[in-house]
Design a protein around this motif. Structure first.
Motif, PDB file in Angstrom:
ATOM      1  N   ASN A  18      -7.780   3.297   8.238  1.00 47.15           N
ATOM      2  CA  ASN A  18      -8.707   4.031   7.367  1.00 47.15           C
ATOM      3  C   ASN A  18      -9.240   3.178   6.218  1.00 47.15           C
ATOM      4  O   ASN A  18      -9.428   3.655   5.103  1.00 47.15           O
ATOM      5  CB  ASN A  18      -8.022   5.278   6.795  1.00 47.15           C
ATOM      6  CG  ASN A  18      -7.628   6.271   7.862  1.00 47.15           C
ATOM      7  OD1 ASN A  18      -8.307   6.406   8.879  1.00 47.15           O
ATOM      8  ND2 ASN A  18      -6.519   6.963   7.649  1.00 47.15           N
ATOM      9  N   GLY A  19      -9.460   1.905   6.483  1.00 49.50           N
ATOM     10  CA  GLY A  19      -9.965   1.009   5.450  1.00 49.50           C
ATOM     11  C   GLY A  19      -8.909   0.531   4.480  1.00 49.50           C
ATOM     12  O   GLY A  19      -9.228  -0.205   3.534  1.00 49.50           O
ATOM     13  N   LEU A  20      -7.653   0.927   4.655  1.00 53.11           N
ATOM     14  CA  LEU A  20      -6.546   0.523   3.789  1.00 53.11           C
ATOM     15  C   LEU A  20      -5.684  -0.482   4.529  1.00 53.11           C
ATOM     16  O   LEU A  20      -5.561  -0.430   5.757  1.00 53.11           O
ATOM     17  CB  LEU A  20      -5.712   1.735   3.385  1.00 53.11           C
ATOM     18  CG  LEU A  20      -6.496   2.928   2.823  1.00 53.11           C
ATOM     19  CD1 LEU A  20      -5.581   4.114   2.625  1.00 53.11           C
ATOM     20  CD2 LEU A  20      -7.200   2.542   1.530  1.00 53.11           C
ATOM     21  N   SER A  21      -5.065  -1.401   3.783  1.00 54.70           N
ATOM     22  CA  SER A  21      -4.253  -2.413   4.446  1.00 54.70           C
ATOM     23  C   SER A  21      -3.134  -2.899   3.540  1.00 54.70           C
ATOM     24  O   SER A  21      -3.224  -2.812   2.302  1.00 54.70           O
ATOM     25  CB  SER A  21      -5.115  -3.604   4.873  1.00 54.70           C
ATOM     26  OG  SER A  21      -5.655  -4.260   3.746  1.00 54.70           O
ATOM     27  N   ALA A  22      -2.074  -3.398   4.177  1.00 52.25           N
ATOM     28  CA  ALA A  22      -0.974  -4.062   3.487  1.00 52.25           C
ATOM     29  C   ALA A  22      -0.561  -5.229   4.364  1.00 52.25           C
ATOM     30  O   ALA A  22      -0.160  -5.041   5.513  1.00 52.25           O
ATOM     31  CB  ALA A  22       0.197  -3.107   3.261  1.00 52.25           C
ATOM     32  N   ASP A  23      -0.666  -6.446   3.817  1.00 55.01           N
ATOM     33  CA  ASP A  23      -0.415  -7.637   4.626  1.00 55.01           C
ATOM     34  C   ASP A  23       0.716  -8.504   4.093  1.00 55.01           C
ATOM     35  O   ASP A  23       0.903  -9.629   4.566  1.00 55.01           O
ATOM     36  CB  ASP A  23      -1.690  -8.481   4.735  1.00 55.01           C
ATOM     37  CG  ASP A  23      -2.146  -9.009   3.376  1.00 55.01           C
ATOM     38  OD1 ASP A  23      -1.549  -8.636   2.343  1.00 55.01           O
ATOM     39  OD2 ASP A  23      -3.108  -9.807   3.351  1.00 55.01           O
ATOM     40  N   SER A  24       1.471  -8.028   3.115  1.00 50.27           N
ATOM     41  CA  SER A  24       2.484  -8.882   2.502  1.00 50.27           C
ATOM     42  C   SER A  24       3.810  -8.155   2.347  1.00 50.27           C
ATOM     43  O   SER A  24       3.870  -6.924   2.270  1.00 50.27           O
ATOM     44  CB  SER A  24       2.000  -9.388   1.140  1.00 50.27           C
ATOM     45  OG  SER A  24       1.799  -8.297   0.252  1.00 50.27           O
ATOM     46  N   ILE A  25       4.869  -8.953   2.270  1.00 47.29           N
ATOM     47  CA  ILE A  25       6.222  -8.463   2.013  1.00 47.29           C
ATOM     48  C   ILE A  25       6.773  -9.243   0.832  1.00 47.29           C
ATOM     49  O   ILE A  25       6.835 -10.479   0.860  1.00 47.29           O
ATOM     50  CB  ILE A  25       7.143  -8.650   3.245  1.00 47.29           C
ATOM     51  CG1 ILE A  25       6.578  -7.913   4.466  1.00 47.29           C
ATOM     52  CG2 ILE A  25       8.558  -8.180   2.922  1.00 47.29           C
ATOM     53  CD1 ILE A  25       6.565  -6.408   4.342  1.00 47.29           C
TER      54      ILE A  25
END
Length: 439
Positions: free
Chosen positions: A183-190
């Protein structure tokens, strides 16, 4: 001959009378001008006004240097720029110090390491991806506290585990989290809890029957968040929520002018909303991220971002959050917390110890002090510093104002002028009498 002498005496007496009269007029027109100017010069150099508050500084053990963190009480009562802070010793003498700010002290240091995907394997429905980190130079240690992954192109949400290793054979568990793009949202890191020196990292993608691939990994070493933690405090502020047309407006009170670095909303339900942040003057503040708040519940997981982080901490007397609801119902907000940055004072102890120490403040007329200790800041940073504590706030009794009777009427400006006038009149009277005798 005798007549000439009388005339000469009369002339000298008349000149003296004119001079004395001029002196009298000058004194009346410009009373004690030199004295007033000197007093004004001293007043400009020295602090004036009254300090209102005092806090005892608790010293746990002897040390070469001490550091003490400020709190809400100091920010609420001291001058906004903290120019009126003073540390005093047992006899009231000032103790030199320097001020360290959370934002000013922490240097932004970020190092990025690339990697190579060396292995991919399936373990049941899970996928294992092993990466080897590329060092910046030969014989230079690898160190990092954040992993940034290259995401697949399609929409997804995956629970992941991160492991670390020195040789690619033995692994240690480090963190768990979520990677997603939906939905256009993202998380690419830890984020990792500490800074590690592993040369290999393993990503375990849980429940990945579709075989999603994460082809790239960047290891980042950032010192900012770790060092900022010592200056960060948290509290629940006073705030008001109102609904204006299709907007939710939240006004957060910051009467103590704390340096707010993050705001976190408690909420329920699913939503994705755009927001803006303003200070008390109506100026829009830039924020980190995309400027969206969201909370999405899925069958077995939840993704959310409900924190607002100004790019620079704000000490505005109030902050206003505007959430744009469009045609949706307002977000159900269950609470709000802020994180704010504090400052610390560093001062010398050891052989120069003059305790017990006190912190005084609350003087709007005070000037910012200038101490030599600031020139040795870099050397002091390497010495042992013990953290001191602030005691309860106490009111400092107002000093009684000095009455004219105590200071002596002759020391005042009008007393000085009166003496000059009386002496001048006496001299004029004496000269006039002598002039009358010569006639």
């Amino acid at each position: 001959m005798r007549s000439q002498r009388k005339t000469s005496r009369r002339a000298r007496a008349a000149v003296l009378l004119v001079v004395l009269g001029g002196l009298l007029l000058f004194t009346s027109a410009y009373p004690a001008q030199g004295t007033a100017s000197a007093s004004a010069g001293l007043a400009e150099k020295a602090d004036s006004g009254q300090w209102k508050f005092s806090r005892a500084i608790g010293i746990p053990e002897p040390a070469p240097y001490y550091e003490v963190y400020l709190d809400e009480g100091v920010y609420g009562s001291a001058a906004e720029d903290l120019r009126d802070l003073r540390i005093t010793g047992s006899t009231g003498e000032p103790v030199p110090y320097y001020l360290e700010s959370g934002e000013g002290t922490v240097e932004e240091r970020s190092t990025a390491y690339s990697s190579i995907l060396i292995r991919r394997a399936d373990q049941g429905t899970d996928t294992l991806l092993d990466y080897r980190i590329t060092p910046l130079a030969e014989h230079v240690d690898i160190q990092g506290n954040k992993l940034v992954f290259e995401l697949p192109d399609e929409s997804f949400l995956k629970h992941v585990e991160v492991w670390g290793g020195y040789d690619g054979n033995a692994w240690e568990p480090l963190a768990t989290g979520d990677l997603y793009a939906t939905n256009g949202l993202s998380a690419d890191s830890i984020e990792l809890e500490g800074s590690y020196k592993f040369s290999f990292y393993r990503l375990v993608v849980k429940s990945n029957p579709e075989g999603l691939n994460f082809p790239g990994l960047t290891l980042v070493d950032s010192s900012r968040e770790v060092k900022m933690a010592g200056f960060m405090r948290q509290k629940t502020p006073q705030y008001e929520i109102s609904q204006v047309e299709n907007r939710t407006e939240i006004v957060i009170s910051n009467k103590d002018r704390l340096k707010i670095a993050r705001l976190t909303l408690g909420s329920t339900g699913n939503f994705s909303r755009r927001y803006e942040l303003y200070d008390s003057d109506g100026i829009r503040l830039p924020v980190a991220g995309s400027g969206e708040l969201y909370r999405l519940d899925f069958k077995d997981s939840r993704i959310s971002r409900t924190d607002i982080q100004p790019l620079q901490a704000s000490s505005s007397g109030a902050l206003r959050i505007i959430i744009y609801n469009l045609d949706d119902t307002p977000i159900s907000i269950t609470g709000l917390k802020i994180e704010y940055l504090v400052d610390r004072l560093v001062f010398a102890g050891g052989e120069q110890e003059q305790g017990p120490y006190s912190l005084i403040y609350g003087n709007a007329l005070a000037h910012a002090p200038q101490y030599d200790i600031i020139n040795f800041k870099d050397q002091i940073a390497g010495d042992k510093r013990v953290t001191a504590t602030l005691g309860a706030e106490n009111m400092i009794p107002e000093a009684p104002s000095e009455s004219p009777a105590q200071s002596g009427w002759f020391q005042s400006e009008w007393g000085f002028n009166l003496i000059i006038i009386v002496v001048s009149l006496l001299l004029i009277l004496i000269v006039a009498r002598k002039l009358g005798r010569t006639k």
